[in-house]
Design a protein around this motif. Structure first.
Motif, PDB file in Angstrom:
ATOM      1  N   GLN A   1       0.821  -1.203   0.000  1.00  0.00           N
ATOM      2  CA  GLN A   1       0.000   0.000   0.000  1.00  0.00           C
ATOM      3  C   GLN A   1       0.862   1.264   0.000  1.00  0.00           C
ATOM      4  O   GLN A   1       0.586   2.220  -0.736  1.00  0.00           O
ATOM      5  CB  GLN A   1      -0.929  -0.005   1.218  1.00  0.00           C
ATOM      6  N   VAL A   2       1.912   1.268   0.825  1.00  0.00           N
ATOM      7  CA  VAL A   2       2.823   2.425   0.856  1.00  0.00           C
ATOM      8  C   VAL A   2       3.520   2.587  -0.484  1.00  0.00           C
ATOM      9  O   VAL A   2       3.687   3.712  -0.991  1.00  0.00           O
ATOM     10  CB  VAL A   2       3.849   2.257   1.994  1.00  0.00           C
ATOM     11  N   LEU A   3       3.913   1.477  -1.101  1.00  0.00           N
ATOM     12  CA  LEU A   3       4.607   1.533  -2.394  1.00  0.00           C
ATOM     13  C   LEU A   3       3.691   2.080  -3.482  1.00  0.00           C
ATOM     14  O   LEU A   3       4.104   2.910  -4.309  1.00  0.00           O
ATOM     15  CB  LEU A   3       5.104   0.128  -2.766  1.00  0.00           C
TER      16      LEU A   3
ATOM     17  N   TYR B   1       4.395   5.563  -5.546  1.00  0.00           N
ATOM     18  CA  TYR B   1       4.468   5.637  -7.008  1.00  0.00           C
ATOM     19  C   TYR B   1       3.421   6.602  -7.572  1.00  0.00           C
ATOM     20  O   TYR B   1       3.643   7.246  -8.601  1.00  0.00           O
ATOM     21  CB  TYR B   1       4.265   4.249  -7.618  1.00  0.00           C
ATOM     22  N   ALA B   2       2.266   6.697  -6.890  1.00  0.00           N
ATOM     23  CA  ALA B   2       1.219   7.600  -7.376  1.00  0.00           C
ATOM     24  C   ALA B   2       1.568   9.063  -7.120  1.00  0.00           C
ATOM     25  O   ALA B   2       1.166   9.948  -7.885  1.00  0.00           O
ATOM     26  CB  ALA B   2      -0.109   7.256  -6.698  1.00  0.00           C
ATOM     27  N   ILE B   3       2.326   9.345  -6.058  1.00  0.00           N
ATOM     28  CA  ILE B   3       2.600  10.727  -5.672  1.00  0.00           C
ATOM     29  C   ILE B   3       3.940  11.221  -6.209  1.00  0.00           C
ATOM     30  O   ILE B   3       4.053  12.345  -6.698  1.00  0.00           O
ATOM     31  CB  ILE B   3       2.561  10.864  -4.130  1.00  0.00           C
TER      32      ILE B   3
ATOM     33  N   ILE C   1      12.637   8.656  -7.801  1.00  0.00           N
ATOM     34  CA  ILE C   1      12.695   8.985  -6.372  1.00  0.00           C
ATOM     35  C   ILE C   1      12.182   7.812  -5.540  1.00  0.00           C
ATOM     36  O   ILE C   1      12.762   7.460  -4.498  1.00  0.00           O
ATOM     37  CB  ILE C   1      11.888  10.261  -6.075  1.00  0.00           C
ATOM     38  N   VAL C   2      11.098   7.171  -5.988  1.00  0.00           N
ATOM     39  CA  VAL C   2      10.553   6.017  -5.266  1.00  0.00           C
ATOM     40  C   VAL C   2      11.555   4.876  -5.236  1.00  0.00           C
ATOM     41  O   VAL C   2      11.757   4.219  -4.208  1.00  0.00           O
ATOM     42  CB  VAL C   2       9.226   5.567  -5.900  1.00  0.00           C
TER      43      VAL C   2
ATOM     44  N   HIS D   1      15.567   1.809  -2.121  1.00  0.00           N
ATOM     45  CA  HIS D   1      16.947   1.370  -1.874  1.00  0.00           C
ATOM     46  C   HIS D   1      17.421   1.812  -0.498  1.00  0.00           C
ATOM     47  O   HIS D   1      18.055   1.029   0.239  1.00  0.00           O
ATOM     48  CB  HIS D   1      17.851   1.942  -2.972  1.00  0.00           C
ATOM     49  N   VAL D   2      17.106   3.060  -0.118  1.00  0.00           N
ATOM     50  CA  VAL D   2      17.508   3.570   1.196  1.00  0.00           C
ATOM     51  C   VAL D   2      16.833   2.779   2.315  1.00  0.00           C
ATOM     52  O   VAL D   2      17.485   2.392   3.304  1.00  0.00           O
ATOM     53  CB  VAL D   2      17.173   5.069   1.318  1.00  0.00           C
TER      54      VAL D   2
END
Length: 386
Positions: free
Chosen positions: A211-213, A217-219, A224-225, A230-231
């Motif tokens: 859900q967070v992913l 991706y939507a925002i 950046i995602v 990776h971080v």
């Protein structure tokens, strides 16, 4: 710069950010007030997130080793294993943590009580000997002998003094008790909410991750995602490795002290072994803290044994630092020694003992990301430094 729609949109966002930053700086007290309120609202979930992260380490281990093969089976057995693996592993992890805390409390509390009683008795017995030695060594009318003759420990006087302080400060005691009680109630509520939140996160971590992913991706832009992913992966790996390694290393070091002190017939072997296990969780300085506390405890019983304990500490620290720690923790944190010292110092000054534990993996993540960025820049510039 060409003033197309995209650039105009960026300029608008930049102007809006600058205006918000200016207003925030001009009304910094109001901003800090709302930040404090926001932190109070988010605190239970921050606590829950920290609990979930710590509990996830033993839970993942139990789930992987206890249910790994069963979940691969086909049919009802595999479905039942998949359904029960997560809740059973979570319950076992919570029970394990509670048992560790109970064992430590049941071992340390009685031993600490006996230690304090014996130390007080030892001091009371040694004061006349000290006074006699000073009288024999120095002149009877010297200031040192006069001062020594005034030293007196009377348990009944100590109790009467404590009762007098309690009577005189009754009003302050009541008000402070109410304040402390309210703080404890608030802490208990935050802890309870955090615990429930942690259980929910651990039971639904794959679903929540998806859900967070999706929301990210939507925002945000895709690059950046991917970089944030990776971080997060790097941070999770480093923190988990650090927590696991530190706990195992602390248990091994405390066990080494307990066994060696028992064989050498040192006093307070159990108490000092448990104490060093806990202080060893603090990187760099933890073992030294445990060493000096143990030294002063033993010094009250036998000065010779106390200095022998210092020698034993140096020997075991060398064995632990050169043989055990590199194999148990290894290079999982991936941080050079100089930066470990910097991380511990900064973390201790900012957040105390908790900061020491957090800042080593945190600085390790930042160090790894910075190193990746440096190597990427060097590759683009085609610079090679051996």
């Amino acid at each position: 710069m060409e003033l197309n729609k995209e650039n105009i949109k960026k300029i608008r966002w930049l102007i809006a950010f600058a205006v918000i930053l200016y207003v925030g700086v001009q009304h910094l007290d109001v901003v800090l007030k709302y930040v404090k309120v926001l932190w109070g609202l988010l605190l239970p979930f921050v606590i829950g997130g920290a609990m979930a992260f710590v509990l996830n380490v033993p839970m993942a281990f139990i789930e992987r080793h206890l249910f790994g093969k069963a979940r691969e089976k086909e049919g009802k057995a595999g479905k039942a294993a998949n359904r029960l693996a997560r809740p059973v592993s979570l319950v076992l992890s919570i029970v394990l943590v509670v048992l560790v805390v109970l064992v430590v409390v049941l071992v340390v509390a009685p031993e600490l009580g006996r230690t304090l009683v014996s130390v007080v008795k030892k001091v009371e017995e040694d004061i006349p000997l000290l006074q006699k030695w000073l009288t024999d060594t120095f002149q009877s009318d010297s200031e040192i002998v006069k001062w020594a003759s005034t030293i007196e420990i009377d348990p009944q006087k100590s109790i009467d003094s404590i009762i007098s302080v309690l009577k005189n400060g009754a009003d302050n005691l009541v008000s402070s008790t109410i304040t402390v009680t309210m703080g404890l109630v608030s802490m208990a509520v935050n802890f309870a909410i955090g615990f429930v939140f942690a259980c929910y996160v651990l039971l639904q971590k794959e679903r929540l991750g998806k859900q967070v992913l999706k929301a990210a991706y939507a925002i945000l832009p895709v690059k950046i995602v991917e970089y944030l992913g990776h971080v997060c992966t790097l941070a999770s790996k480093v923190f988990a490795s650090f927590i696991t390694g530190q706990c195992i290393e602390a248990v091994i070091l405390g066990s080494m002290f307990f066994v060696s002190m028992t064989i050498g017939r040192f006093p307070y072997a159990m108490l000092i072994g448990v104490l060093i296990s806990f202080t060893a969780l603090i990187p760099v300085f933890g073992g030294i803290i445990g060493c000096w506390v143990g030294f002063f405890l033993i010094l009250m019983v036998s000065p010779l044994k106390a200095f022998a304990f210092l020698a034993l500490f140096v020997i075991l620290q060398q064995i632990e630092g050169n043989l055990i720690y590199p194999h148990v923790v290894g290079n999982s944190v991936g941080l050079p020694a100089i930066w470990v010292l910097v991380a511990v110092t900064l973390g201790g000054n900012l957040m105390g003992i908790l900061g020491m534990l957090i800042f080593i993996p945190l600085v390790s993540v930042l160090y790894t990301l910075f190193r990746e960025w440096v190597y990427e820049r060097l590759d683009k510039k085609k610079v090679k430094i051996s």
